[in-house]
Design a protein around this motif. Structure first.
Motif, mmCIF file in Angstrom:
data_model
loop_
_atom_site.group_PDB
_atom_site.id
_atom_site.type_symbol
_atom_site.label_atom_id
_atom_site.label_comp_id
_atom_site.label_asym_id
_atom_site.label_seq_id
_atom_site.Cartn_x
_atom_site.Cartn_y
_atom_site.Cartn_z
ATOM 1 N N ILE A 76 -26.846 -13.467 -13.205
ATOM 2 C CA ILE A 76 -27.638 -12.238 -13.093
ATOM 3 C C ILE A 76 -27.811 -11.827 -11.631
ATOM 4 N N ASN A 77 -27.729 -10.530 -11.386
ATOM 5 C CA ASN A 77 -28.185 -9.933 -10.133
ATOM 6 C C ASN A 77 -29.428 -9.106 -10.430
ATOM 7 N N PHE A 78 -30.398 -9.183 -9.547
ATOM 8 C CA PHE A 78 -31.680 -8.511 -9.765
ATOM 9 C C PHE A 78 -31.966 -7.476 -8.682
ATOM 10 N N ASP A 79 -30.976 -6.848 -8.138
ATOM 11 C CA ASP A 79 -31.162 -5.956 -6.993
ATOM 12 C C ASP A 79 -32.282 -4.940 -7.239
ATOM 13 N N GLY A 80 -33.371 -5.080 -6.477
ATOM 14 C CA GLY A 80 -34.463 -4.119 -6.540
ATOM 15 C C GLY A 80 -35.361 -4.225 -7.753
ATOM 16 N N VAL A 81 -35.159 -5.223 -8.613
ATOM 17 C CA VAL A 81 -35.925 -5.345 -9.854
ATOM 18 C C VAL A 81 -37.253 -6.052 -9.575
ATOM 19 N N HIS A 82 -38.333 -5.537 -10.146
ATOM 20 C CA HIS A 82 -39.635 -6.205 -10.069
ATOM 21 C C HIS A 82 -39.709 -7.245 -11.179
ATOM 22 N N LEU A 83 -40.088 -8.455 -10.815
ATOM 23 C CA LEU A 83 -40.004 -9.587 -11.738
ATOM 24 C C LEU A 83 -41.240 -10.461 -11.601
ATOM 25 N N LEU A 84 -41.728 -10.974 -12.722
ATOM 26 C CA LEU A 84 -42.893 -11.856 -12.750
ATOM 27 C C LEU A 84 -42.470 -13.235 -13.221
ATOM 28 N N GLU A 85 -42.858 -14.277 -12.462
ATOM 29 C CA GLU A 85 -42.673 -15.645 -12.942
ATOM 30 C C GLU A 85 -44.018 -16.189 -13.404
ATOM 31 N N LEU A 86 -44.075 -16.619 -14.661
ATOM 32 C CA LEU A 86 -45.263 -17.249 -15.223
ATOM 33 C C LEU A 86 -45.185 -18.757 -15.007
ATOM 34 N N GLY A 87 -46.294 -19.371 -14.611
ATOM 35 C CA GLY A 87 -46.294 -20.811 -14.379
ATOM 36 C C GLY A 87 -45.303 -21.203 -13.302
ATOM 37 N N ALA A 88 -45.408 -20.569 -12.142
ATOM 38 C CA ALA A 88 -44.377 -20.693 -11.119
ATOM 39 C C ALA A 88 -44.248 -22.108 -10.559
#
Length: 205
Positions: free
Chosen positions: A51-63
């Motif tokens: 996966i590429n996430f260019d510019g995507v807002h992302l949330l990690e739960l339980g980081a």
């Protein structure tokens, strides 16, 4: 240090996790956040390769220490790392900076009363669905956090509670799902080999 093809992720961790245990009978005080679990390794490897996430807002739960979220950030995501423990987020900030991430956020929150109002196109989590008492809250929380047509990417080492959570989630919100398996080897003389299950869930808008 976590090795990926062509890249090393440098992580500060906890030297003696057992010293952090103040009350082993209280699950909230067991420092699960202080270790890099096999599922986090498998999820990070899969993200790096797929996966590429260019510019995507992302949330990690339980980081926890932040490994999967950091890999997402290296792949272009603007990451919000969230955890229940403030010490975990202190280490996440250090680890993110050590790996060249500067445009990221942290959020201290309890899934039982998660106040974060923002929605995210991607939500990720590694081995966070092992406790059925907390899954009740995650089942309501995740569809709220993932924006219309958003994505959930999770990993676990074949836990029955995690498979059950995915099935229950489908009863709460319409979704499409794909699955993969990632073999992982860790430096452990007793349990060195794991098969990590990856679920990519897309919520239908």
């Amino acid at each position: 240090m976590f090795d990926l093809p062509g890249r090393q992720v440098r992580l500060l961790g906890v030297k003696d996790v057992e010293k952090l245990i103040t009350d082993p009978t209280d699950e909230d005080k067991v420092p699960c956040w202080a270790e890099i679990w096999p599922a986090a390794r498998g999820l990070s490897q899969w993200i790096w390769e797929n996966i590429n996430f260019d510019g995507v807002h992302l949330l990690e739960l339980g980081a926890g220490l932040g490994l999967p979220g950091i890999v997402c950030g290296i792949k272009g995501a603007q990451v919000t790392f969230s955890d229940f423990n403030s010490s975990a987020l202190d280490l996440v900030r250090l680890n993110a900076n050590r790996n060249g991430l500067h445009n990221f956020y942290t959020y201290l929150g309890d899934w039982r009363d998660f106040k974060l109002a923002k929605k995210f196109p991607w939500v990720i989590g590694s081995d966070i669905f092992y406790d059925t008492k907390l899954n009740i809250y995650l089942k309501e929380l995740i569809p709220r956090l993932a924006s219309g047509g958003g994505n959930l990417l999770i990993a676990h080492p074949g836990r029955p509670a995690s498979f059950a959570f995915v099935e229950e989630l489908g009863a709460v919100a319409p979704l499409d799902e794909k699955r993969w398996m990632v073999p992982i080897t860790i430096d452990d003389p007793f349990f060195p080999y794991y098969e990590i299950h990856i679920h990519h869930i897309r919520f239908n808008s």
